[in-house]
Write a protein that holds these residues in place. Sequence first.
Motif, PDB file in Angstrom:
ATOM      1  N   ALA A 106       0.485  -2.354 -12.567  1.00 38.15           N
ATOM      2  CA  ALA A 106      -0.818  -2.990 -12.808  1.00 38.15           C
ATOM      3  C   ALA A 106      -0.872  -3.594 -14.210  1.00 38.15           C
ATOM      4  O   ALA A 106      -1.407  -4.690 -14.402  1.00 38.15           O
ATOM      5  CB  ALA A 106      -1.942  -1.972 -12.615  1.00 38.15           C
ATOM      6  N   VAL A 123      -6.311   1.079  -9.656  1.00 39.18           N
ATOM      7  CA  VAL A 123      -5.394   1.980 -10.388  1.00 39.18           C
ATOM      8  C   VAL A 123      -5.818   3.437 -10.174  1.00 39.18           C
ATOM      9  O   VAL A 123      -4.978   4.315  -9.957  1.00 39.18           O
ATOM     10  CB  VAL A 123      -5.337   1.611 -11.883  1.00 39.18           C
ATOM     11  CG1 VAL A 123      -4.574   2.672 -12.674  1.00 39.18           C
ATOM     12  CG2 VAL A 123      -4.680   0.242 -12.058  1.00 39.18           C
ATOM     13  N   THR A 138      -0.257   4.169   1.823  1.00 36.95           N
ATOM     14  CA  THR A 138      -0.525   2.927   1.087  1.00 36.95           C
ATOM     15  C   THR A 138      -1.856   2.341   1.569  1.00 36.95           C
ATOM     16  O   THR A 138      -2.074   2.235   2.782  1.00 36.95           O
ATOM     17  CB  THR A 138       0.622   1.924   1.333  1.00 36.95           C
ATOM     18  OG1 THR A 138       1.861   2.577   1.035  1.00 36.95           O
ATOM     19  CG2 THR A 138       0.480   0.688   0.446  1.00 36.95           C
ATOM     20  N   ASP A 151       5.101   4.978   1.144  1.00 41.07           N
ATOM     21  CA  ASP A 151       4.469   4.219   0.063  1.00 41.07           C
ATOM     22  C   ASP A 151       5.527   3.558  -0.833  1.00 41.07           C
ATOM     23  O   ASP A 151       5.362   2.411  -1.242  1.00 41.07           O
ATOM     24  CB  ASP A 151       3.588   5.162  -0.768  1.00 41.07           C
ATOM     25  CG  ASP A 151       2.676   4.432  -1.752  1.00 41.07           C
ATOM     26  OD1 ASP A 151       2.109   3.389  -1.368  1.00 41.07           O
ATOM     27  OD2 ASP A 151       2.538   4.899  -2.899  1.00 41.07           O
ATOM     28  N   ALA A 181      -2.655   7.230  -2.514  1.00 45.27           N
ATOM     29  CA  ALA A 181      -1.713   6.715  -1.516  1.00 45.27           C
ATOM     30  C   ALA A 181      -0.504   7.634  -1.327  1.00 45.27           C
ATOM     31  O   ALA A 181       0.129   7.616  -0.273  1.00 45.27           O
ATOM     32  CB  ALA A 181      -1.236   5.324  -1.920  1.00 45.27           C
ATOM     33  N   LYS A 201       2.795   2.800 -10.579  1.00 46.34           N
ATOM     34  CA  LYS A 201       1.626   1.987 -10.229  1.00 46.34           C
ATOM     35  C   LYS A 201       0.854   1.564 -11.481  1.00 46.34           C
ATOM     36  O   LYS A 201       0.349   0.443 -11.550  1.00 46.34           O
ATOM     37  CB  LYS A 201       0.720   2.766  -9.281  1.00 46.34           C
ATOM     38  CG  LYS A 201       1.304   2.862  -7.885  1.00 46.34           C
ATOM     39  CD  LYS A 201       0.547   3.861  -7.029  1.00 46.34           C
ATOM     40  CE  LYS A 201       1.238   4.029  -5.688  1.00 46.34           C
ATOM     41  NZ  LYS A 201       0.744   5.207  -4.955  1.00 46.34           N
ATOM     42  N   LYS A 229       7.391  -2.671  -5.583  1.00 46.83           N
ATOM     43  CA  LYS A 229       6.500  -2.968  -4.458  1.00 46.83           C
ATOM     44  C   LYS A 229       5.095  -3.344  -4.928  1.00 46.83           C
ATOM     45  O   LYS A 229       4.514  -4.330  -4.472  1.00 46.83           O
ATOM     46  CB  LYS A 229       6.432  -1.751  -3.527  1.00 46.83           C
ATOM     47  CG  LYS A 229       5.443  -1.887  -2.371  1.00 46.83           C
ATOM     48  CD  LYS A 229       5.635  -0.741  -1.393  1.00 46.83           C
ATOM     49  CE  LYS A 229       4.527  -0.677  -0.362  1.00 46.83           C
ATOM     50  NZ  LYS A 229       4.806   0.373   0.656  1.00 46.83           N
ATOM     51  N   TYR A 230       4.553  -2.569  -5.846  1.00 47.99           N
ATOM     52  CA  TYR A 230       3.171  -2.806  -6.264  1.00 47.99           C
ATOM     53  C   TYR A 230       3.028  -4.057  -7.125  1.00 47.99           C
ATOM     54  O   TYR A 230       1.971  -4.689  -7.112  1.00 47.99           O
ATOM     55  CB  TYR A 230       2.586  -1.546  -6.922  1.00 47.99           C
ATOM     56  CG  TYR A 230       2.039  -0.597  -5.877  1.00 47.99           C
ATOM     57  CD1 TYR A 230       2.907   0.158  -5.081  1.00 47.99           C
ATOM     58  CD2 TYR A 230       0.679  -0.509  -5.619  1.00 47.99           C
ATOM     59  CE1 TYR A 230       2.423   1.002  -4.091  1.00 47.99           C
ATOM     60  CE2 TYR A 230       0.177   0.337  -4.623  1.00 47.99           C
ATOM     61  CZ  TYR A 230       1.052   1.083  -3.868  1.00 47.99           C
ATOM     62  OH  TYR A 230       0.568   1.902  -2.873  1.00 47.99           O
ATOM     63  N   ARG A 252       3.220  -6.874  -4.403  1.00 50.83           N
ATOM     64  CA  ARG A 252       1.994  -6.886  -3.589  1.00 50.83           C
ATOM     65  C   ARG A 252       0.827  -7.493  -4.360  1.00 50.83           C
ATOM     66  O   ARG A 252       0.005  -8.214  -3.803  1.00 50.83           O
ATOM     67  CB  ARG A 252       1.618  -5.450  -3.206  1.00 50.83           C
ATOM     68  CG  ARG A 252       2.195  -4.976  -1.884  1.00 50.83           C
ATOM     69  CD  ARG A 252       2.057  -3.460  -1.749  1.00 50.83           C
ATOM     70  NE  ARG A 252       0.675  -3.002  -1.939  1.00 50.83           N
ATOM     71  CZ  ARG A 252      -0.171  -2.753  -0.947  1.00 50.83           C
ATOM     72  NH1 ARG A 252       0.204  -2.903   0.298  1.00 50.83           N
ATOM     73  NH2 ARG A 252      -1.394  -2.340  -1.190  1.00 50.83           N
TER      74      ARG A 252
END
Lengths: 432, 107
Positions: free
Chosen positions: A347, B35, B46, A426, B41, A343, A53-54, A57
């Motif tokens: 990133a 980050v 989110t 989330d 979240a 996450k 998802k991240y 996005r």
Amino acid sequence: MSTNMISRRRTLQLLGGAGAGLASLSMPAIAQGAGAGRVVVVGGGFGGATAAKYIKRANPKIQVTLVEPLQRYYTCPFTNLHFGGLRTFEQQGHNFNELRALGVQVVHALANDVDNKKKTVTLAGGRVLQYDKLVLSPGIDIRWGALKGYDQAAAQFAPHAWQAGPQTALLKQQLDAMPDGGTFILVAPENPFRCPPGPYERVSMIGHYFKTQKPKSKILVLDAKENFSKQGLFLDGWKKVYGEMIEWVPLSKDGKVVRVDARAREVETEFGKKHKAAVLNVVPPQKAGFIADRAGVSAQSGWVPIKPETFESSQVADIHVIGDATAATPMPKSGFVANAQGKVAAAAIVAALAGRPAPKASWANTCYSLIAPDYGISVANVYNIADGKLNEIKGSGGVSPREATPEFRKLEADYGVAWYNAIANDAWGTKA
Amino acid sequence: MTSRLKTLGLFSAAALLLASGGAHAQALSAADAAVLAGPCANCHGTDGKSNGKIPPLAGRPAATLAAMMKAFKGETPPPGTTIMNRLSKGYTDEQIEALAKHFAEKK
């Protein structure tokens, strides 16, 4: 979906695959423009769903494929509340509709193999996916036979229920069928293992079930450790809520189980003491999911060493590993941490595909445990990198206060449920 | 040529340190802040858009969010709060400002 659609997709994938060999020799992402590239994510749990998802996005141009055998994924966290009679099993189920809507290709198949030189993932059935970056979030596999007598056949009599699904149903069914006055035994493993407070929350929730439905029953925890997560809070809570019902036997009091006879529901400890259960729950030794071995990223320990900054494997380039499969001490193997690591990896991947350095990494964890419906406790931590290693930030974090009001315990029970709803939203987009 | 580049490199590194107020306060980019905000979240939703009992963060004034985070660090955290006292201590004031700005900008 129409066959037309599928065949069109196949053609596109084949085309992509054909070009890939050439592109990946030089600069795969830049060749495709705008920091794009192909990312394959294996595993649709807290880590994998979040990473997919991240990434999508952050840069919708990146082609993200999520490989997960289950159409509906069930989390192990909160199944303990199901044993306590507080939730249905379905409440722990999540689908992949939000990820699909975001443009993630979700493939329901088992990832069987990884070729880390050709950069391919082979699925059961033979389909091959090409990647520029691979994310593995495979969770745990049971080390069958590592505890004498505990193999796959034994798990049909003495469930582990440490992966949500049929094992959860089996343990629930055995608890429901158990007569009042029986003894429930939980065998707890050495560190490290998935969900450090999990065994202790489980006996708390089964304690709640017994207290309300089968009050003459007993609970025995046979532990291979001397200490466990949130120990003081659990021991206080058990005494306060369940009196003498729950007995915990540490390593030094002959708590370590060395042999299991699952059919007889009997276990033997290090010093030869035998314990017989009406319901026997064995939380066995574990390792990273098998795909980590196939990808060449796991170490002798069975877990996956990673570079803290990006959660890229320290053994193989372009494979990032997140969640329970990693050796990421001092972080616990929790759903929260898997999401946080997902996450950071996402990133780092988005940045790498665009030719930028990874942003500065940071993580946190919060694990709530329920002792009774109105009695919650928690542990929380913040992590950074110090001297090149994962580090728990000094002076931060810790467990709930030992002395707290019933209102505080109730708040933590409520926040625990709110946390689950928030993280499920989330990771999977699930609406509570 | 090489030595000139090196000099420039050293000079800009020194300038960065000066601009950010020393080694303890490294400047946080928007990507760093995103980050840093990642784990928030897990409870606050989110982008800080809460779906339940845990308060939302998105679109609230940065000054309010930063003041709350700093208050959580204190010996007597605000009533009705549980873990934020423990979590907030893991972040420097500069990180708190960056987090507050990050969530204030989410609409």
